[in-house]
Scaffold this active site. Structure first.
Site, PDB file in Angstrom:
ATOM      1  N   HIS A 165      42.324  34.959  52.438  1.00  0.00           N
ATOM      2  CA  HIS A 165      41.165  35.134  51.239  1.00  0.00           C
ATOM      3  C   HIS A 165      41.538  34.390  50.009  1.00  0.00           C
ATOM      4  O   HIS A 165      42.597  34.659  49.228  1.00  0.00           O
ATOM      5  CB  HIS A 165      41.118  36.511  51.102  1.00  0.00           C
ATOM      6  CG  HIS A 165      39.841  37.039  50.007  1.00  0.00           C
ATOM      7  ND1 HIS A 165      38.748  37.236  50.475  1.00  0.00           N
ATOM      8  CD2 HIS A 165      39.973  37.071  48.854  1.00  0.00           C
ATOM      9  CE1 HIS A 165      38.046  37.514  49.420  1.00  0.00           C
ATOM     10  NE2 HIS A 165      38.610  37.370  48.484  1.00  0.00           N
ATOM     11  N   CYS A 166      40.719  33.642  49.463  1.00  0.00           N
ATOM     12  CA  CYS A 166      40.892  32.727  48.079  1.00  0.00           C
ATOM     13  C   CYS A 166      40.412  33.363  47.144  1.00  0.00           C
ATOM     14  O   CYS A 166      38.952  33.357  47.122  1.00  0.00           O
ATOM     15  CB  CYS A 166      40.664  31.468  48.567  1.00  0.00           C
ATOM     16  SG  CYS A 166      40.910  29.882  47.331  1.00  0.00           S
ATOM     17  N   PRO A 167      40.897  33.577  45.795  1.00  0.00           N
ATOM     18  CA  PRO A 167      40.357  34.031  44.764  1.00  0.00           C
ATOM     19  C   PRO A 167      39.603  32.993  44.172  1.00  0.00           C
ATOM     20  O   PRO A 167      38.493  33.333  43.364  1.00  0.00           O
ATOM     21  CB  PRO A 167      41.513  34.787  44.120  1.00  0.00           C
ATOM     22  CG  PRO A 167      42.534  34.121  44.415  1.00  0.00           C
ATOM     23  CD  PRO A 167      42.301  33.696  46.078  1.00  0.00           C
ATOM     24  N   ASN A 170      36.453  33.150  45.657  1.00  0.00           N
ATOM     25  CA  ASN A 170      35.874  34.485  45.811  1.00  0.00           C
ATOM     26  C   ASN A 170      35.298  34.767  47.431  1.00  0.00           C
ATOM     27  O   ASN A 170      34.297  35.241  47.397  1.00  0.00           O
ATOM     28  CB  ASN A 170      34.950  34.931  45.017  1.00  0.00           C
ATOM     29  CG  ASN A 170      34.444  36.204  44.949  1.00  0.00           C
ATOM     30  OD1 ASN A 170      35.307  37.214  44.997  1.00  0.00           O
ATOM     31  ND2 ASN A 170      33.367  36.629  44.456  1.00  0.00           N
TER      32      ASN A 170
END
Length: 403
Positions: A165-167, A170
């Site tokens: 999950h890449c911030p 998002n």
């Protein structure tokens, strides 16, 4: 009782703004990236090209190349952010009756038996297991995990071929948008390198020129800062982009590189990081598709990916569990035949194993062989009727694989 009744609405009212604030906060990294890009556009186009460069040919070349890279970079970034993640098909979810049996089971053996019977009943293509040989099951989503599927704690769902999950986007980087994420990193790197290379001479000129009226203090500041920012981002991107290229060539996800998937090896459940590797080229095709014209464009370039996108929107759910074979071949399940043009459809993936038929889950057999001289992947025949498990071992190089 009255106190409980009056407290419940207040609690829900308080939690709703908190959830909205949390969702808004997750967009802050994306807003930061967009702000940096907008400022870099002003610094490069307005301050450098329009306000500083006098040569028309140089100016036109810089502007055309810059806008092409910027367009590809933003296009890939948009696709990575707003592409729906691949969620698990409903066939993997336990029905209420099976769920009651599973939750009311007193021992792990009974639970394992419930899941095994459900997999056989649904003919689910599941090969990966836990370290103890159990079926991978998500208690939060109440469903069996397909191969390469993991639960995302941020999104709160199980995601097909979850990488991480890449911030900064998002969103989960997974099966449906992994190609877009790779292109996003690549074009972002080219974007930064291009800005750094074309502003270098003016960055040097900034230090040599002392007169204020040559470039102007404001122009000097933006040129100086955009050079530093582009080089800083390029240094961080080159390692990240190189690492994901390595993962593509090896056909691994970030999670699988740290926690290898578990296969049936020599009558035991063992970890194998290269269990899904089909060779460098076929691994590349599995991510980027077989249409070479679309490899470097942030669009869906494989039919199985478009089918997965359709599954996310709910437009195709009837044949989504058809086991996958190789390019140009067909696979059959329950009398249905379906053609594929990619390697992997988000639920099933070809493995680096041959003659694998350890159970009757698929009702079909996939035979994979690798020619040692030509290093090509070949699909061979299928067998639909098997009365008991068959397991063979193929030794490739110094590595032994289940098949």
């Amino acid at each position: 009782m009255s106190a409980t009744t009056t407290m419940a609405p207040k609690f829900s009212v308080l939690t709703t703004p908190c959830r909205l604030c949390f969702k808004a906060a997750k967009w802050l990294p994306v807003i930061f990236i967009v702000t940096v890009v907008v400022w870099s556009y002003y610094a490069y186009v307005i301050q450098l090209n329009i306000g500083t460069i006098a040569n028309i040919i140089e100016k036109c070349f810089y502007l055309i190349a810059y806008h092409v890279l910027l367009g590809l970079f933003l296009w890939a970034y948009w696709q990575t952010i707003f592409t729906d993640i691949g969620t698990v098909p409903k066939q993997f979810r336990l029905p209420p009756t099976e769920l009651d049996r599973y939750e009311s089971a007193e021992t792990e053996e009974v639970r394992r038996d419930v899941l095994e019977r459900f997999i056989q009943k649904q003919s689910l293509p599941v090969y990966n297991r836990t370290m103890t040989g159990d079926i991978r099951y998500c208690d939060k989503c109440v469903q069996i995990k397909p191969d390469r599927c993991h639960h995302c704690s941020v999104c709160g769902v199980c995601v097909l071929k979850l990488d991480h999950h890449c911030p900064w986007v998002n969103n989960c980087v997974a099966f449906t948008n992994y190609k877009f994420f790779i292109l996003f990193l690549g074009y972002a790197l080219l974007y930064c390198l291009f800005i750094g290379a074309t502003t270098l001479q003016y960055f040097i000129k900034f230090w040599k020129v002392r007169e204020k009226n040559e470039l102007g203090e404001e122009g000097k500041f933006h040129i100086l800062f955009v050079f530093f920012v582009s080089i800083m981002f390029a240094i961080s991107l080159v390692s990240l982009f190189g690492y994901h290229i390595f993962l593509v060539v090896k056909n691994r996800s970030t999670l699988e590189s740290f926690r290898a998937p578990i296969f049936r090896l020599n009558h035991a459940w063992l970890q194998d990081k290269d269990g899904f590797s089909l060779g460098a080229f076929n691994n590349f095709v599995e991510v980027f598709g077989d249409n070479k014209k679309l490899w470097f464009l942030p669009v869906a370039s494989r039919k199985c990916q478009r089918a997965a996108d359709a599954r996310v929107t709910g437009s195709s759910a009837e044949t989504q569990l058809t086991p996958h074979t190789c390019v140009g071949q067909a696979s059959a399940t329950s009398g249905r035949v379906r053609h594929h043009s990619g390697l992997g459809d988000g639920v099933t993936y070809p493995q680096r194993c041959v003659d694998e038929d350890t159970d009757d889950l698929l009702g079909a057999r996939q035979r994979w062989a690798e020619d040692e001289e030509e290093n090509e992947l070949v699909c061979t025949g299928y067998a639909n009727n098997h009365t008991h498990a068959l397991e063979e071992v193929v030794v490739q190089g110094n590595h032994t694989n289940p098949v």
